[in-house]
Design an enzyme around this catalytic site. Structure first.
Site, mmCIF file in Angstrom:
data_model
loop_
_atom_site.group_PDB
_atom_site.id
_atom_site.type_symbol
_atom_site.label_atom_id
_atom_site.label_comp_id
_atom_site.label_asym_id
_atom_site.label_seq_id
_atom_site.Cartn_x
_atom_site.Cartn_y
_atom_site.Cartn_z
ATOM 1 C CB CYS A 54 -18.164 -6.090 5.079
ATOM 2 S SG CYS A 54 -17.286 -4.623 5.700
ATOM 3 C CB CYS B 240 -1.385 3.896 8.044
ATOM 4 S SG CYS B 240 -2.614 4.478 6.847
ATOM 5 N NE ARG C 121 -17.274 -6.377 13.495
ATOM 6 C CZ ARG C 121 -17.781 -5.630 12.506
ATOM 7 N NH1 ARG C 121 -17.072 -4.662 11.987
ATOM 8 N NH2 ARG C 121 -18.984 -5.868 12.046
ATOM 9 C CB CYS D 209 -18.162 -0.944 8.671
ATOM 10 S SG CYS D 209 -17.082 -1.731 9.881
ATOM 11 C CB CYS E 221 -15.095 -8.203 6.372
ATOM 12 S SG CYS E 221 -16.502 -7.981 7.484
ATOM 13 C CB CYS F 167 -0.524 0.006 8.222
ATOM 14 S SG CYS F 167 -1.246 -1.223 7.107
ATOM 15 C CB CYS G 178 -0.921 -0.001 1.217
ATOM 16 S SG CYS G 178 -2.035 1.422 1.278
#
Length: 337
Positions: A141, A70, A276, A201, A110, A73, A66
């Site tokens: 999802c 972040c 969650r 979400c 998901c 991550c 990616c």
């Protein structure tokens, strides 16, 4: 002085509000622990069966590489992790994983891809994944990064039920965590998802060095969206070797009771959302998880892994559910009030 003598902001109904002030949310965080948990549990019972938990399974359909930075991550190409970059999964592999998840008791499947945003060349395969999982009788999802209006509409038409796009933290602290995407970028994607008629979400990560005010700010922002998120994942930071947050020597693990307070405040602010327990649950004791369920958490991810980080396994979850008298919610999610 007994708690009945205290001035406590107690909601008598599960009415939705989109006008929470930061000071109000901070006041909730500051309540005596027992009073906060009581209020959260009371509101939870107005809206949900307190002994039913929605169970989802998360699969990484495209891992690593990616372009975002972040700082938490493992999948960022900018971070020095040992994660091996993988291409977008084949549809057949995704559908087999979804079948196994359904056999294991998950009602929602998901699919997550490590992208800044999906490219046009990948959309057809993604849409086929969605329609295929939907045909199995599961809720669908996806989390794919930023979306355009058109992409959100195509995913909705294919049968996508939920789209995950976390805010991560408060707007004030956001720049300490991510610099390659703005807070407004995230809000814009949520707007596209909402306009397409998809369920949202969206939650965040706690324990990244943010203050209690930042945690309050994150929850206030979520609660004050034009439509509150249908699911609110609360992630407890999992330090990954090679990421900036793992290298922060001053970063201490978030106090477990502060995590419970965060769950409870999320429940009070968003009474009809599924709250969650997400990343970090594998390191939580049974006692901590029990407190979270008592505070209004009513959804978990099942399985041994969440994208690239470990997760509490199915046997562990089954044992805990039996001890607490909890049941996995089957079929469609039902909100009582």
């Amino acid at each position: 002085m007994c708690s009945s003598d205290l001035s406590i902001p107690m909601s008598e109904t599960a009415e939705l509000r989109n006008d929470w002030k930061l000071e109000e949310v901070e006041t909730l965080f500051d309540l005596p622990f027992n009073d906060l948990i009581f209020q959260a549990q009371t509101i939870h019972r107005m809206t949900f069966d307190p002994n039913k938990v929605q169970v989802s399974t998360l699969m990484s359909i495209k891992t690593g590489g990616c372009s975002e930075d972040c700082s938490y991550c493992s999948q960022s190409a900018r971070n020095s992790t040992d994660l091996e970059r993988e291409k977008l999964a084949e549809v057949s592999a995704v559908l087999e994983a979804a079948r196994e998840a359904k056999r294991s008791g998950s009602s929602r499947f998901c699919m997550g891809a490590a992208w800044r945003n999906p490219k046009s060349k990948d959309m057809e395969r993604l849409l086929t994944m969605v329609s295929g999982v939907k045909a199995l009788g599961m809720e669908t999802c996806m989390t794919l990064g930023m979306l355009t209006d058109h992409q959100a509409q195509k995913l909705k038409k294919a049968g996508l039920d939920y789209y995950n796009h976390n805010l991560d933290t408060s707007e004030a602290y956001y720049g300490e965590v991510v610099t390659t995407r703005t807070y407004q970028d995230r809000l814009d994607t949520l707007e596209h998802v909402r306009d397409a008629g998809l369920n949202i979400c969206s939650g965040g990560i706690v324990g990244m060095g943010e203050s209690r005010q930042d945690r309050a700010g994150l929850l206030a922002t979520l609660a004050n969206l034009p439509k509150q998120p249908d699911s609110v994942p609360i992630n407890r930071l999992v330090k990954v070797a090679g990421t900036p947050l793992d290298d922060m020597e001053s970063l201490e693990e978030l106090d477990p009771l502060e995590f419970v307070r965060t769950i409870a405040v999320a429940r009070i602010l968003m009474p009809k959302s599924w709250v969650r327990l997400s990343a970090g649950r594998e390191s939580m004791s049974e006692e901590l998880q029990a407190l979270c369920f008592a505070s209004g958490a009513n959804s978990i991810f099942s399985g041994e892994q969440l994208l690239t980080t470990p997760n509490a396994g199915e046997e562990s979850d089954a044992s805990l559910f039996a001890k607490l008298g909890l049941e996995a919610l089957a079929g469609e999610e039902v909100v009582l009030g």
